[in-house]
Design an enzyme around this catalytic site. Structure first.
Site, short mmCIF file in Angstrom:
data_model
loop_
_atom_site.label_atom_id
_atom_site.label_comp_id
_atom_site.label_asym_id
_atom_site.label_seq_id
_atom_site.Cartn_x
_atom_site.Cartn_y
_atom_site.Cartn_z
N TRP A 132 0.67 -1.51 0.18
CA TRP A 132 0.02 -0.21 0.19
C TRP A 132 0.95 0.99 0.18
O TRP A 132 1.26 1.15 0.62
CB TRP A 132 -0.48 -0.06 1.18
CG TRP A 132 -1.87 1.13 1.38
CD1 TRP A 132 -2.63 1.31 0.63
CD2 TRP A 132 -2.15 1.88 2.72
NE1 TRP A 132 -3.68 2.36 1.10
CE2 TRP A 132 -3.65 2.36 2.09
CE3 TRP A 132 -0.94 1.65 3.72
CZ2 TRP A 132 -4.12 3.61 3.28
CZ3 TRP A 132 -1.30 3.17 4.60
CH2 TRP A 132 -2.44 3.72 4.52
N LYS A 186 -13.08 -1.84 7.04
CA LYS A 186 -13.58 -2.26 5.62
C LYS A 186 -15.10 -3.40 6.67
O LYS A 186 -16.19 -3.08 5.40
CB LYS A 186 -12.86 -3.11 5.05
CG LYS A 186 -11.53 -2.15 5.04
CD LYS A 186 -11.37 -0.93 3.42
CE LYS A 186 -9.88 -0.70 3.85
NZ LYS A 186 -9.51 0.28 2.66
N ASP A 222 0.00 -5.21 9.57
CA ASP A 222 -0.89 -4.31 9.22
C ASP A 222 -2.47 -4.85 9.02
O ASP A 222 -2.96 -5.62 8.05
CB ASP A 222 -0.52 -3.99 8.02
CG ASP A 222 -1.81 -2.47 7.70
OD1 ASP A 222 -3.26 -2.55 7.83
OD2 ASP A 222 -1.42 -2.04 6.54
C1 LMR Z 1 -7.06 1.20 -0.51
O1 LMR Z 1 -6.25 1.12 -0.15
O2 LMR Z 1 -7.52 1.97 -1.72
C2 LMR Z 1 -7.67 1.77 0.71
O3 LMR Z 1 -6.78 1.27 1.64
C3 LMR Z 1 -8.40 3.12 1.32
C4 LMR Z 1 -6.38 4.25 1.23
O4 LMR Z 1 -6.76 5.04 2.66
O5 LMR Z 1 -5.64 3.78 0.76
#
Ligand code: LMR
Length: 400
Positions: A130, A246, A211
């Site tokens: 992420w 979520k 996480d």
């Molecule tokens: C995502 O990866 O789309 C979610 O975790 C929302 C975000 O805050 O990026």
């Protein structure tokens, strides 16, 4: 003062959200940000949440400040969800929880704690991950490095490379692991692989930070915690950053938690005093509403059952969409991977790492109004009945 401040690049996920909003095209489709919607495209308010909110409104808890670490009853239900009911480490007082504004808030509190007390530590992050992970830890003054995780050629976990990279960890470093539903790849380790990973982290003397933003979106609430519980059985100290954005659909309420597990209760309680400092100097104390809702639902058997049923329904729809997308692509003769499209069904969570190139992602957005993240990540939980065919057609067009 401000003239010399350079412009920052837009956030790869939330920045796209803004571009999407501003796009005037009627048929535009947003499959970028990880938000679940139902088959008709509505972002759900779960019935269990609405019921809890009604009950809360009746008793009106007021708008006073919460303690720095948040609601005690929220901390208790968080720990039960993470570790399972009656886990000895909870009974022994080895785990403390700070209610935080979302999973991001929990990660930032973790980063601030390490940035203050483990200066010079490196945080090891999966490749890919992420995108916000890097900024969160670097913002707290920590160095970041990546470890290999995903093998695009086989669309699976590259365990050998991961273990090899984890050998470079130094005592006092931290390694960020995705507890389940790896974002963006949807590829998780098996139980046997988790064991090897946890042993490697322990051997290096490093701290695992888990996480855990998607519990319940993989194979079930308990099943998704298997990796975390294996780590806990092997590593004496762990930090878990969890979120109800979520699985409760509480995105904007920022209901997250940072749970720190120490070797004993004394160390945990001392660490809590520093976690409080990190919170106090950051946002003082957490927002109340989302945590009140979660605490009420999870401590009431009837509401808890209602929520679990709704979570199962959401997951069921995501599995259905994965299957339908795979079939639609197969029917169009599209092969997103050399081995076919089966990976769409085996990946877990909201996302599929489609394998689409940057140029193909750009064409999807420009020519078809379909927004996905630049890495090729598609939010399958955002594909409605109405957009499945246009999305499959557009992917077919840009791939051919
Ligand atoms: C995502 O990866 O789309 C979610 O975790 C929302 C975000 O805050 O990026």
């Amino acid at each position: 003062m401000f003239e010399t401040i350079p412009a920052a690049a837009p956030d790869p996920i939330l920045g796209l959200q803004a571009t999407f909003k501003a796009d005037p095209r009627a048929g535009k489709v947003n499959l970028a940000i990880g938000v679940y919607c139902d088959a008709q495209g509505k972002t759900l308010s779960l019935k269990a949440v609405v019921e809890a909110e009604k009950r809360l409104l009746e008793k009106h808890p007021g708008h006073g400040y919460l303690p720095i670490e948040g609601l005690a009853e929220y901390g208790a239900v968080v720990r039960e969800m993470l570790f399972g009911a009656g886990h000895p480490l909870v009974k022994d007082g080895r785990a403390i929880t700070a209610q935080c504004p979302g999973g991001t808030g929990a990660l930032r509190v973790t980063a601030d704690l390490l940035g203050t007390h483990r200066k010079g530590a490196t945080v090891w992050i999966s490749d890919p991950t992420w995108p916000n992970h890097f900024g969160i830890f670097q913002g707290a003054g920590l160095a970041t490095k990546t470890y290999r995780y995903f093998d695009a050629a086989s669309n699976s976990l590259n365990l050998a490379a991961m273990l090899e990279d984890l050998k470079a960890l130094k005592p006092g470093d931290a390694v960020l692991l995705h507890g389940c539903c790896h974002n963006p790849t949807g590829v998780d380790p098996t139980a046997a692989q988790w064991k090897q990973i946890a042993e490697a982290v322990k051997a290096a003397g490093a701290l695992p930070i888990v996480d855990f933003a998607y519990q319940g979106f993989g194979d079930g609430l308990e099943e998704d915690a298997a990796g975390l519980r294996i780590i806990l059985g092997i590593c004496p100290e762990v930090i878990v950053c969890s979120s109800f954005s979520k699985n409760f659909g509480l995105y904007g309420e920022r209901a997250g938690a940072m749970t720190l597990v120490a070797a004993n209760a004394d160390i945990a309680n001392t660490a809590l005093t520093q976690v409080r400092m990190a919170v106090r100097t950051n946002y003082s104390n957490p927002p109340a509403h989302g945590a009140r809702v979660v605490a009420m639902v999870l401590s009431n058997p009837e509401l808890k059952q209602m929520w679990q049923d709704e979570l199962k329904q959401m997951c069921g729809r995501i599995f259905g969409v994965r299957k339908a997308l795979r079939q639609a692509l197969d029917q169009r003769g599209v092969k997103l991977h050399k081995d076919g499209n089966a990976f769409i069904e085996t990946q877990r969570g909201m996302f599929t790492m489609s394998g689409l190139t940057k140029a193909q992602v750009e064409r999807l957005q420009k020519e078809y109004g379909i927004f996905i993240v630049g890495s090729g990540r598609i939010n399958v939980a955002g594909i409605t009945d109405a957009v499945l065919v246009p999305v499959a057609d557009a992917i077919a067009a840009v791939v051919k």
